[in-house]
Design an enzyme around this catalytic site. Sequence first.
Site, PDB file in Angstrom:
ATOM      1  N   ARG A 141       0.823  -1.220   0.000  1.00  0.00           N
ATOM      2  CA  ARG A 141       0.000   0.000   0.000  1.00  0.00           C
ATOM      3  C   ARG A 141       0.852   1.263   0.000  1.00  0.00           C
ATOM      4  O   ARG A 141       0.620   2.176  -0.793  1.00  0.00           O
ATOM      5  CB  ARG A 141      -0.942   0.035   1.207  1.00  0.00           C
ATOM      6  N   ASN A 159      -6.094  -2.386   2.178  1.00  0.00           N
ATOM      7  CA  ASN A 159      -6.099  -3.839   2.293  1.00  0.00           C
ATOM      8  C   ASN A 159      -7.530  -4.340   2.392  1.00  0.00           C
ATOM      9  O   ASN A 159      -8.387  -3.676   2.989  1.00  0.00           O
ATOM     10  CB  ASN A 159      -5.358  -4.289   3.561  1.00  0.00           C
TER      11      ASN A 159
END
EC number: 3.6.1.7
Length: 92
Positions: free
Chosen positions: A18, A36
């Site tokens: 990320r 996520n």
Amino acid sequence: MKRVHVLVAGRVQGVWYRASAARKASELGLTGWVRNLPDGRVELVAEGDAESVDALLAWCRRGPPLARVTGLDVREMAVTGEFTEFAVLRDV
């Protein structure tokens, strides 16, 4: 301009995917978000210049060094211009 919704499968959580995706997107001048998912995938929405979006998609296929991407589901969406930056969102 181009906007995509992307689901990234593989070993993509716990490997800085990320943060790395957000950094790459910002470098490319894109806006959107990444987060996520509970099933182990990473989801992102990116918007901006088509060439930059395509460059981010190419990066997403590899990810950061510790990631092992096994699949990428990409869907083009209508550009909305709703974002002002590229953000890392909290997990779902």
